[in-house]
Each structure stands twice: as C-alpha cells, then as structure tokens.
Design a protein around this motif. Structure first.
Motif, PDB file in Angstrom:
ATOM      1  N   LEU A 204       0.816  -1.214   0.000  1.00  0.00           N
ATOM      2  CA  LEU A 204       0.000   0.000   0.000  1.00  0.00           C
ATOM      3  C   LEU A 204       0.848   1.263   0.000  1.00  0.00           C
ATOM      4  CD1 LEU A 204      -2.798   1.435   0.378  1.00  0.00           C
ATOM      5  CD2 LEU A 204      -2.372   1.276   2.838  1.00  0.00           C
ATOM      6  N   MET A 205       0.605   2.112  -1.006  1.00  0.00           N
ATOM      7  CA  MET A 205       1.128   3.471  -1.016  1.00  0.00           C
ATOM      8  C   MET A 205       0.072   4.388  -0.412  1.00  0.00           C
ATOM      9  SD  MET A 205       2.307   3.487  -5.008  1.00  0.00           S
ATOM     10  CE  MET A 205       2.843   5.190  -4.980  1.00  0.00           C
ATOM     11  N   GLY A 206       0.517   5.418   0.292  1.00  0.00           N
ATOM     12  CA  GLY A 206      -0.427   6.445   0.726  1.00  0.00           C
ATOM     13  C   GLY A 206      -0.988   6.229   2.107  1.00  0.00           C
ATOM     14  N   ALA A 226       2.502   5.176   8.029  1.00  0.00           N
ATOM     15  CA  ALA A 226       3.853   4.901   7.546  1.00  0.00           C
ATOM     16  C   ALA A 226       4.609   6.208   7.343  1.00  0.00           C
ATOM     17  CB  ALA A 226       3.789   4.135   6.235  1.00  0.00           C
ATOM     18  N   GLU A 227       5.930   6.098   7.321  1.00  0.00           N
ATOM     19  CA  GLU A 227       6.772   7.232   6.925  1.00  0.00           C
ATOM     20  C   GLU A 227       6.638   7.444   5.416  1.00  0.00           C
ATOM     21  OE1 GLU A 227       8.497   9.144   9.021  1.00  0.00           O
ATOM     22  OE2 GLU A 227       7.697   7.935  10.678  1.00  0.00           O
ATOM     23  N   PRO A 228       6.980   8.648   4.930  1.00  0.00           N
ATOM     24  CA  PRO A 228       6.834   8.918   3.494  1.00  0.00           C
ATOM     25  C   PRO A 228       7.587   7.940   2.592  1.00  0.00           C
ATOM     26  CG  PRO A 228       7.150  10.972   4.687  1.00  0.00           C
ATOM     27  CD  PRO A 228       7.342   9.864   5.683  1.00  0.00           C
ATOM     28  N   ASP A 229       8.694   7.353   3.084  1.00  0.00           N
ATOM     29  CA  ASP A 229       9.476   6.435   2.244  1.00  0.00           C
ATOM     30  C   ASP A 229       9.101   4.969   2.464  1.00  0.00           C
ATOM     31  OD1 ASP A 229      10.499   6.243   4.824  1.00  0.00           O
ATOM     32  OD2 ASP A 229      12.590   6.046   4.167  1.00  0.00           O
ATOM     33  N   GLU A 230       7.988   4.709   3.151  1.00  0.00           N
ATOM     34  CA  GLU A 230       7.605   3.338   3.467  1.00  0.00           C
ATOM     35  C   GLU A 230       6.319   2.930   2.748  1.00  0.00           C
ATOM     36  OE1 GLU A 230       9.225   2.658   8.025  1.00  0.00           O
ATOM     37  OE2 GLU A 230       7.276   3.616   7.757  1.00  0.00           O
ATOM     38  N   THR A 264     -12.203  17.224   2.561  1.00  0.00           N
ATOM     39  CA  THR A 264     -10.932  16.874   1.918  1.00  0.00           C
ATOM     40  C   THR A 264     -11.016  15.498   1.264  1.00  0.00           C
ATOM     41  OG1 THR A 264     -10.083  15.900   3.968  1.00  0.00           O
ATOM     42  CG2 THR A 264      -9.597  18.233   3.582  1.00  0.00           C
ATOM     43  N   SER A 265     -10.288  15.355   0.171  1.00  0.00           N
ATOM     44  CA  SER A 265     -10.141  14.047  -0.477  1.00  0.00           C
ATOM     45  C   SER A 265      -9.020  13.261   0.198  1.00  0.00           C
ATOM     46  CB  SER A 265      -9.759  14.218  -1.955  1.00  0.00           C
ATOM     47  OG  SER A 265     -10.867  14.569  -2.735  1.00  0.00           O
ATOM     48  N   ARG A 266      -9.053  11.948   0.011  1.00  0.00           N
ATOM     49  CA  ARG A 266      -7.934  11.086   0.402  1.00  0.00           C
ATOM     50  C   ARG A 266      -7.637  10.183  -0.792  1.00  0.00           C
ATOM     51  NH1 ARG A 266      -5.735   8.072   5.073  1.00  0.00           N
ATOM     52  NH2 ARG A 266      -5.111   6.021   4.335  1.00  0.00           N
ATOM     53  N   PHE A 267      -6.355   9.950  -1.038  1.00  0.00           N
ATOM     54  CA  PHE A 267      -5.933   9.023  -2.092  1.00  0.00           C
ATOM     55  C   PHE A 267      -5.076   7.931  -1.461  1.00  0.00           C
ATOM     56  CE2 PHE A 267      -6.641  13.036  -4.238  1.00  0.00           C
ATOM     57  CZ  PHE A 267      -7.320  12.668  -5.388  1.00  0.00           C
ATOM     58  N   SER A 268      -5.256   6.708  -1.887  1.00  0.00           N
ATOM     59  CA  SER A 268      -4.313   5.647  -1.534  1.00  0.00           C
ATOM     60  C   SER A 268      -4.217   4.700  -2.714  1.00  0.00           C
ATOM     61  CB  SER A 268      -4.721   4.918  -0.251  1.00  0.00           C
ATOM     62  OG  SER A 268      -5.886   4.163  -0.452  1.00  0.00           O
ATOM     63  N   ILE A 269      -3.092   3.981  -2.783  1.00  0.00           N
ATOM     64  CA  ILE A 269      -2.842   3.140  -3.961  1.00  0.00           C
ATOM     65  C   ILE A 269      -2.313   1.781  -3.499  1.00  0.00           C
ATOM     66  CG2 ILE A 269      -1.699   2.986  -6.202  1.00  0.00           C
ATOM     67  CD1 ILE A 269      -1.365   6.008  -6.175  1.00  0.00           C
TER      68      ILE A 269
END
Length: 317
Positions: A204-206, A226-230, A264-269
């Motif tokens: 999972l990203m985001g 998660a941290e931004p790089d995780e 607000t919108s939320r995005f996850s990938i």
C-alpha cells in the motif's frame, strides 16, 4: 501490539546472510503477530511516486461522465474504472465511500493467461496515465517478489517457492479516491469498511496520514501510519489460508476523517498481489499438527477470488 513494525528490504538484498536472515525473522514474526509491516527500501523512487499521484489526481478530476466511459461491464470491476459506492465489505450492504481504478497484469510470453485476463483500459484523455501506472505496477510487483521470497524462507519452503505462481499472476494496482464527504453517510458507511484482503500480500502506497486502522489480537484498532518512504504491506486471505493462519490476514478499515476534514479528499494506492488462478491454496502440510488442525478447505486461487468478488458485490450471482 500497539504499532506496526518497520522493516528494511535492503537487509534482505544486502548479500549479507545475517542481515538477510534478520529481515526474514522480523517480517515473519510481524506477520504472525499482526499481519502488517511498514517497509523501507522498496523499488519505487520519489519521482515515480509523484508522477503516479499526479496522474491519479488528474484521472479522478475528470468529469463523471468521462470516467464512466471507462467502466467496463461484465468483468467484475477487474480493469478500468469502478464508480463511487459500487464495492462493499464482505457481509455489508452499504457501499464504501470511494471510487477506484484497476491496472492489471502485463502478461509476458503466455498467450493462455493473456486470453484469461481482461485487457488493461487506456485513458485517452491522459497520455501518461497508463505508462506511469504500468511502471508503478512493475516496481511494486518486483518488491512483492522479494517479500514473498523472505516469507518462503520463514515458512521453511524453498526461497523461490512463490516465483512461478506470481509470474504473470492476476495482480491488481488500485488507485483509490475517497472524495470529500458532503452529507451524513447513510447506513454507517465509511471510506472502507472493516475487511481482510483477498490476495497473497498487499503493498500500500499512501498510508502517511490517519485513516487506515488495523485490528490487533485484542480487538483494538491501531492507526497504521507509515513514513513517506515506506510502504505498508499486509498478509491477505490467500496466504493466510495457505499457511493455516500461521501468517495472519488482519482485519483493517479506512475510517472517515473528523467532521472538520470532511471536505478533503484522500488518495491511496494498494497493489494486490495475486498468484495465477490455478495455484492451489491447500493448507501446507507442515503447518498442520496436533495443536494446529487444518482450518481451511482445499481451493484454488481462481475459485477463491471469484467467491470473494461475489461477496463484495462486484460480481452478481
């Protein structure tokens, strides 16, 4: 357990047997304890991540009538666009507060599988959308291959046990848009109701902001941030079945934000890593003993996926 353990794939890739085994032990224990980890050292670079989010925002900002031209009937939502509220969690009737897109496998050297899977859908309004999606798909798949190799070692299998099952596997990359909430949600609907994933593992990203929650063994909901790089990577139901629930497929959800953030919108990938349809998910013999009787009936990955798509409302009985 009150938080999600963090692991670094660079340990597994280091060429140092001790660091490699350290990664195997850490991820294996985490998946026995809670079924989730945050992973550093994956194959997505910042530029690709930024490009993907840009293209995903561009797509979901298209007019609804344009997006609906990419909603393909008769394929259970497995490629292209799935409109708002279509999917619901197993056992629920209220649709989740989300719309999403599916990129599928880019089959190599296997005409039979190419014929089995629906074709990917090209978005003509956005010339880079599909190429950026394909690159992200392949980098997430590459990351998942190494995670499954580590888990194979942890399970006492050959390191490359999963490789032939996930080559040309029926994996899905799903950019999700949770739009702003404009009215009180009906029937207690949330952005993604409590569920377990269908597949082997999910990458999972985001998960950088609050919203994703994981249920621990005590029934408590833990924020998975998660941290931004995780990447957040979790066990799916297929892998849980195959390992007799030694590796846990953990229930998780995406809750609605506080009312002041409804606008607000939320995005996850997420990338849902699936094997080829004929993989047998039968419980591994060496995970069965007097204290751990066989918990699941024999089934193939394809049969299990079809069952679950019906339960999610994406395929009608």
């Amino acid at each position: 357990m009150q938080n999600i353990p963090s692991v670094d794939l660079r340990d597994f890739l280091s060429g140092d047997p001790e660091r490699k085994q350290k990664f195997v032990n850490e991820i294996g224990k985490a998946y026995e304890d809670i079924g989730f980890v945050a992973l550093k050292g994956h194959f997505l670079d910042d530029k690709l991540v930024d490009e993907l989010y840009g293209e995903v925002r561009n797509f979901f900002n298209l007019p609804l009538e344009t997006k609906k031209t990419y909603e393909i009937p008769g394929i259970g939502g497995q490629r292209g666009y799935v409109s708002f509220g279509k999917e619901h969690a197993k056992g629920r009737s209220a649709g989740d507060l989300k719309e999403f897109w599916h990129f599928g496998q880019y089959v190599q050297d296997n005409p039979a599988l190419e014929a089995e899977y629906p074709a990917n859908v090209e978005v003509k309004e956005l010339p880079k959308f599909n190429s950026v999606g394909k690159e992200a798909y392949q980098m997430l798949e590459k990351t998942g291959i190494y995670v499954l190799r580590a888990l194979a070692i942890y399970l006492g299998l050959d390191e490359f046990y999963f490789d032939n099952y996930i080559k040309n596997g029926n994996s899905i990359l799903r950019p999700i848009h949770y739009p702003p909430i404009t009215d009180e949600p009906a029937d207690g609907a949330v952005r993604a109701a409590a569920h377990g994933d269908i597949n082997l593992i999910t990458l999972l990203m985001g998960a950088q902001g609050k919203g994703l929650q994981v249920q621990n063994h005590d029934g408590q909901w833990i924020d998975a941030i998660a941290e931004p790089d995780e990447l957040v990577i979790n066990v799916g139901d297929m892998l849980s079945r195959h390992t007799n629930n030694k590796l846990k497929s953990t229930i998780h959800q995406v809750v609605n934000p506080p009312r002041e953030l409804w606008g607000t919108s939320r995005f996850s990938i997420p990338f849902f890593m699936h094997p080829i349809s004929e993989m047998k998910l039968d419980v591994l013999e060496h995970t069965i003993d007097e204290n751990h009787p066989k918990q699941f009936e024999d089934i193939t990955a394809g049969e299990f996926l079809h069952e679950r798509l019906v339960e999610l409302g994406l395929i009608k009985k």
